[in-house]
Design an enzyme around this catalytic site. Structure first.
Site, PDB file in Angstrom:
ATOM      1  N   SER A 162       0.822  -1.196   0.000  1.00  0.00           N
ATOM      2  CA  SER A 162       0.000   0.000   0.000  1.00  0.00           C
ATOM      3  C   SER A 162       0.868   1.263   0.000  1.00  0.00           C
ATOM      4  O   SER A 162       1.621   1.497  -0.946  1.00  0.00           O
ATOM      5  CB  SER A 162      -0.954  -0.047   1.202  1.00  0.00           C
ATOM      6  OG  SER A 162      -1.913   0.974   1.136  1.00  0.00           O
ATOM      7  N   GLU A 259     -10.905  -2.080  -5.924  1.00  0.00           N
ATOM      8  CA  GLU A 259     -10.248  -1.198  -4.957  1.00  0.00           C
ATOM      9  C   GLU A 259      -9.839   0.126  -5.582  1.00  0.00           C
ATOM     10  O   GLU A 259      -9.698   0.259  -6.807  1.00  0.00           O
ATOM     11  CB  GLU A 259      -9.042  -1.873  -4.325  1.00  0.00           C
ATOM     12  CG  GLU A 259      -7.826  -2.055  -5.199  1.00  0.00           C
ATOM     13  CD  GLU A 259      -6.568  -2.244  -4.348  1.00  0.00           C
ATOM     14  OE1 GLU A 259      -6.112  -1.248  -3.758  1.00  0.00           O
ATOM     15  OE2 GLU A 259      -6.060  -3.371  -4.283  1.00  0.00           O
ATOM     16  N   HIS A 289      -8.742  -3.774  -1.381  1.00  0.00           N
ATOM     17  CA  HIS A 289      -7.411  -3.360  -0.960  1.00  0.00           C
ATOM     18  C   HIS A 289      -6.910  -4.264   0.174  1.00  0.00           C
ATOM     19  O   HIS A 289      -7.592  -4.456   1.181  1.00  0.00           O
ATOM     20  CB  HIS A 289      -7.442  -1.902  -0.496  1.00  0.00           C
ATOM     21  CG  HIS A 289      -6.086  -1.344  -0.198  1.00  0.00           C
ATOM     22  ND1 HIS A 289      -5.090  -1.295  -1.144  1.00  0.00           N
ATOM     23  CD2 HIS A 289      -5.551  -0.826   0.940  1.00  0.00           C
ATOM     24  CE1 HIS A 289      -4.001  -0.754  -0.608  1.00  0.00           C
ATOM     25  NE2 HIS A 289      -4.265  -0.480   0.659  1.00  0.00           N
TER      26      HIS A 289
END
Length: 319
Positions: A162, A259, A289
């Site tokens: 991320s 996502e 995600h």
């Protein structure tokens, strides 16, 4: 496209959303302290693969301060082993060196690597370029004489999840442009690459899934700071802005179809290909995600881990 049309969730991911109560969708700036408090610590067994790794804590100088790094080396290593230099997730505002360590150690155990996880400084207390400076210092440290001798300084793969994956991409760009060490590869899990949060997938998933564009805007505002909102944003902060993606090491990118980051990840891989580079892209159907961290037992999560291992083994064999 209908404003409410969204890709279907994988059935297992949908069940996980119904059963789990700690999924982050939208946040405000006031929620950042809660995000930091709610992180559940891993057990010693999870952090060491039940004793298969030895953990040591080191500090790396960054100007007048120092960044902690956690080094985990296989107990049975009899010669220098490749390194996964890891940058954790958390939107650049939360997380620490152990945030994804159980999954990372499991990967390292399967492919025969050590792990160096960087506890970079967090926004908003430390806006850009603090995290990038810390990541760059850690990369130089692993390549230098002060790192443990068990680490193979010529075989470093930078990994991230991320926000950490977006930071890894920025690190590769910065290192390329400033004569820094060249990693062997970049392993980017659902990278947070674009501060604009304006892609079709960002709009499509607003208020849905995990980590929507509202949360993304809060995180980017914290990282970019309030000093000059009208100043151009650097591609070393928001890697999607880079005009030149040539001469990067091989890149692995995976992301879910459902996502916020889907389209910026696809665009980043496409830009690497157009620049003549080496990128492997996986868009997991029905994934949200960080779905594989949220629900690691699902078949889609096992498939994602299997693809990462296969890519990593190929990169290490090339070396």
């Amino acid at each position: 496209m209908s404003s409410t049309a969204r890709p279907p969730l994988d059935p297992g991911v949908a069940r996980a959303f119904d059963e789990l109560d700690d999924i982050v969708v939208s946040i405000t700036a006031d929620d950042v302290p809660r995000l930091r408090r709610n992180a559940a610590p891993a057990t010693e067994a999870e952090l060491t693969a039940h004793g298969a790794f030895v953990r040591t804590l080191h500090t790396v100088g960054v100007g007048s301060s120092a960044v902690p790094v956690v080094v985990s080396v296989p107990v049975e290593a009899c010669r220098p082993v490749p390194v996964l230099l890891h940058l954790h997730g958390g939107g650049l505002v939360s997380g620490d060196a152990d945030s994804e360590m159980p999954a990372l150690i499991a990967l390292a155990d399967r492919v025969g690597c050590a792990v160096v996880s960087v506890e970079y400084r967090l926004a908003p207390e430390h806006p850009y370029p603090a995290a990038l400076e810390d990541a760059m210092a850690a990369l130089r440290w692993v390549r230098g004489p002060e790192a443990p001798v068990a680490l193979d300084r010529e075989r470093i793969v930078v990994t991230g999840v991320s926000a950490g994956a977006g930071l890894a991409a920025a690190l590769a760009l910065y290192s390329r442009d400033h004569g820094g060490p060249r990693p062997l590869g970049l392993l980017l899990q659902a990278p947070m690459l674009d501060h604009r949060s304006s892609s079709p997938s960002a709009k499509q998933m607003a208020g849905h899934g995990s980590w929507d564009r509202a949360a993304n805007k809060v995180a980017w505002a914290a990282y970019l700071g309030d000093d000059d909102r009208d100043a151009p944003v650097s591609p070393y902060a928001s890697a999607a802005l880079a005009a030149d993606l040539s001469d990067l090491p091989p890149v692995f990118i995976d992301v879910g179809s459902a996502e916020t980051f889907r389209d910026e990840c696809v665009a980043f891989a496409d830009a690497i290909w157009r620049a003549g580079g080496d990128a492997e892209l996986h868009v997991w159907p029905g994934g949200t995600h960080a779905f594989d961290l949220m629900a690691p037992w699902l078949p889609i999560s096992r498939d994602a881990r299997r693809a990462r291992r296969a890519w990593l083994r190929r990169i290490l064999r090339r070396a």
